[in-house]
Scaffold this active site. Structure first.
Site, PDB file in Angstrom:
ATOM      1  N   CYS A   2       0.764  -1.260   0.113  1.00 18.43           N
ATOM      2  CA  CYS A   2      -0.176  -0.015  -0.053  1.00 18.43           C
ATOM      3  C   CYS A   2       1.004   1.012  -0.107  1.00 18.43           C
ATOM      4  O   CYS A   2       2.140   1.125   0.119  1.00 18.43           O
ATOM      5  CB  CYS A   2      -0.896   0.175   1.122  1.00 18.43           C
ATOM      6  SG  CYS A   2      -1.828  -1.593   1.292  1.00 18.43           S
ATOM      7  N   GLY A  74       2.663  -2.816   3.935  1.00 15.95           N
ATOM      8  CA  GLY A  74       3.709  -3.753   4.002  1.00 15.95           C
ATOM      9  C   GLY A  74       3.188  -4.981   4.492  1.00 15.95           C
ATOM     10  O   GLY A  74       1.972  -5.336   4.004  1.00 15.95           O
ATOM     11  N   GLU A  75       4.186  -5.949   4.688  1.00 19.10           N
ATOM     12  CA  GLU A  75       3.685  -7.505   5.081  1.00 19.10           C
ATOM     13  C   GLU A  75       4.439  -7.877   6.313  1.00 19.10           C
ATOM     14  O   GLU A  75       5.763  -7.468   6.573  1.00 19.10           O
ATOM     15  CB  GLU A  75       4.276  -8.209   4.007  1.00 19.10           C
ATOM     16  CG  GLU A  75       3.584  -7.991   2.706  1.00 19.10           C
ATOM     17  CD  GLU A  75       2.212  -8.383   2.583  1.00 19.10           C
ATOM     18  OE1 GLU A  75       1.568  -8.833   3.166  1.00 19.10           O
ATOM     19  OE2 GLU A  75       1.321  -8.036   1.468  1.00 19.10           O
ATOM     20  N   SER A 360      12.803 -11.328  -4.470  1.00 11.09           N
ATOM     21  CA  SER A 360      14.093 -10.758  -5.071  1.00 11.09           C
ATOM     22  C   SER A 360      15.183 -11.343  -4.250  1.00 11.09           C
ATOM     23  O   SER A 360      14.712 -11.699  -2.825  1.00 11.09           O
ATOM     24  CB  SER A 360      14.059  -9.318  -5.257  1.00 11.09           C
ATOM     25  OG  SER A 360      14.428  -8.666  -4.091  1.00 11.09           O
TER      26      SER A 360
END
Length: 633
Positions: A2, A74-75, A360
């Site tokens: 977000c 975020g996560e 990544s």
């Protein structure tokens, strides 16, 4: 993933239309939905890229009773474990989103909950009862958070500078110290920005606003403290951590893929991701015609070995597009001298056609000693300690005399050796900085007009005490991990991916892996001339030998091949003498720098061809940025 934003006033009522405008500028970070909440003297907004609990994880989110309001970018990688613990303690949940887990943890423990969080995040919590606002940024600075604090106490914040500037009071005045930092370091380190009075919250910090005053504190620090480890046991521990980290970061209610360059870091993450994935795994790579920069054939072999659904793009020579420059400048929000912004933008755009989330390999070089600069910095530090100053000066004088008559590879080696000897006369922290510099501090002072005096701020945002007593290689890793990694590498990945509404997760920067690397002894990270020793061990059984046998190539771009007539026409236009940006610089030095970039293919004795091109690319960004955001010189 977000974008968050908002502002709070010491007195008076907020205007939610300002936050709606700031929100609109973050549409790319959250194209799925948005929300704004007016809390009287505070207004919070967010844009959402739906990854978890697509139907119910709406924001802003309120605690039961409405005391706390959260906007969150975020996560949390271990949110399921946190949820189970909170349920055992009597908390009830309405959604399966990690946003609600964070909100419940905050209502339960406040700032103390930060020690438990493992993830990438930037969030804001407004406490209605106490009338205070708290901003928090993750330990490694994976997610951004900018703010401006006005003299009258108003605080404005956002995930991006472009959004922050939608608030009419935020100043658009160039910060000249940051201009100097940009030229030297290729980026502007936290807490500084290119705008005077505007800051970025440093990694591992929180900011609390109350009654118009702000307090900023660190809650997590990176500190290398090596301890004894056996090689076999350490390799097994790292394998388990990688498996746990990748497995937790594959959790999503949308498709997940991987960036695959063909290097050790991304290939290792791809191997663990494929092993943990139940369905097909997409991999993405970008290549170049110039073989010096191209690893696409290796990525192809890795993809075939692992069985991923592979997608490959190529950047063509002489293909500069002014529209790409505009997109990079607008989304980064300020100039950034990391050349890999270009391929990162392109591969992110490609990946978004297939998935919403990718993993990544960022962080491996800084944590496990992959950069050649780390070993070079160590050699410089040891030479400065062991070789008499007179001998170092004589060596530098000889190399200075040889440089004008050398060409090609010999010139590069001569230039490098000469710079190394010059660096031996600097303090260790400055050695690392100058090793990575695009312009030296002296060159920057010559380029910037004498009337624009500056003092160069430190690019290192860590605690200097944590560097005491470290081996030179660990010293360099600690400095790069708390300067260039956050301010350039992670900034590039976040802005270029989110510009394309793509979430990038970084398993190697899972807090548990970072803390393991901080405990890991140096000989398990760097052995002889080989970096990432333990990381190699962790992935060797899963990957083809070609991953480990080919020389390391950075994720850069052959700029001298990419520039075309459109680029040089743009440079001429941006730096016409009457333009404000041109007034910042000594005209003779400016023309010389641009000329070096034009003839970079023939090698310039005082700077490498790639550096000459990088300089003019950074100047192009600076000129376009000042015009785009109407920044006063």
């Amino acid at each position: 993933m977000c974008g968050v934003n908002g502002y709070v006033l010491r007195t008076g009522a907020v205007d939610s239309r300002l936050v709606e405008s700031m929100n609109a500028a973050l549409q790319h970070r959250g194209p799925d939905e948005g929300g704004v909440i007016d809390a009287g003297n505070a207004c919070l907004g967010m844009r959402r890229l739906s990854i978890m609990d697509l139907a119910r994880g709406h924001q802003p989110m309120h605690s039961p009773g409405g005391r706390h309001t959260l906007v969150y970018n975020g996560e949390l990688y271990d949110h399921d474990t946190m949820r189970d613990d909170l349920v055992r303690r009597g908390h009830r949940f309405r959604t399966s989103s990690d946003t609600e887990v964070l909100l419940e943890a905050w209502t339960s423990k406040g700032l103390d909950c930060l020690e438990e969080l493992n993830g990438m995040f930037a969030f804001a919590v407004y406490d209605r009862d106490e009338n205070h606002l708290t901003l928090v940024r993750d330990p490694l600075g994976i997610k951004p958070l900018y703010y401006w604090h006005a003299p009258d106490g108003e605080l404005v914040f956002s995930s991006e500078l472009g959004s922050l500037l939608e608030h009419p009071r935020v100043p658009r005045q160039l910060d000249h110290r940051s201009l100097a930092m940009l030229l030297v370091d290729r980026c502007v380190a936290d807490p500084w920005t290119m705008l005077e009075g505007v800051h970025q919250l440093p990694p591992g910090h929180w900011l609390r606003w109350k009654d118009g005053q702000i307090e900023v504190r660190r809650y997590w620090r990176m500190a290398i403290q090596p301890e004894a480890m056996g090689e076999v046991a350490a390799a097994e521990e790292l394998r388990q951590l990688l498996d746990d980290s990748v497995r937790s970061q594959l959790v999503a209610d949308v498709p997940v893929g991987v960036f695959l360059s063909g290097g050790i870091d991304s290939s290792t993450i791809a191997a663990y991701a494929k092993r943990c994935s139940e369905g097909p795994l997409h991999s993405f790579n970008v290549g170049f015609a110039n073989s010096e920069f191209d690893e696409s054939s290796i990525a192809r072999q890795v993809a075939q070995h692992l069985g991923t659904e592979h997608h490959e793009l190529r950047i063509q020579d002489a293909s500069f597009d002014p529209g790409l420059l505009d997109s990079i400048v607008r989304h980064v929000g300020q100039p950034l001298g990391d050349l890999s912004c270009i391929p990162t933008w392109i591969v992110s755009r490609s990946a978004r056609e297939h998935v919403k989330v990718v993993l990544s390999g960022d962080g491996g070089d800084e944590l496990f000693g992959g950069y050649d600069h780390i070993r070079w910095a160590a050699r410089v530090q040891r030479v400065s300690q062991q070789t008499p100053a007179l001998l170092r000066r004589l060596g530098g004088a000889v190399l200075a005399g040889v440089a004008p008559v050398t060409r090609g590879t010999t010139l590069e080696r001569t230039r490098r050796a000469r710079k190394g000897l010059e660096l031996t006369f600097c303090e260790p922290l400055e050695q690392v900085r100058r090793m990575m510099s695009l312009w030296s501090e002296e060159e920057a002072r010559s380029l910037i007009c004498s009337g624009k005096a500056f003092s160069l701020p430190s690019a290192f945002h860590g605690d200097p005490a944590t560097l005491d007593g470290l081996e030179p290689e660990d010293f360099a890793m600690a400095v790069l991990g708390q300067s260039y990694m956050t301010s350039a590498i992670l900034a590039k990945v976040d802005r270029m991916s989110m510009a394309n509404s793509l979430e990038v997760r970084v398993p190697l920067l899972d807090k548990r892996i970072v803390e393991f690397a901080m405990r890991c002894p140096l000989d398990l990270k760097i052995r002889g001339r080989q970096g990432k020793f333990l990381l190699r061990k962790a992935g060797q059984s899963l990957l083809p030998e070609v991953v480990y046998s080919h020389p390391k190539k950075g994720f850069g771009i052959p700029m001298q091949d990419w520039f075309n007539g459109d680029f040089w026409d743009l440079m001429d236009e941006l730096y016409r003498p009457e333009k404000p940006v041109a007034s910042l610089f000594n005209q003779q030095e400016l023309e010389r720098t641009i000329a070096d970039g034009r003839r970079s293919e023939s090698q310039v004795a005082r700077v490498s061809s790639q550096a000459a091109c990088a300089r003019v690319w950074l100047l192009a960004q600076l000129g376009h940025w000042m015009e785009t955001f109407e920044v006063a010189a």
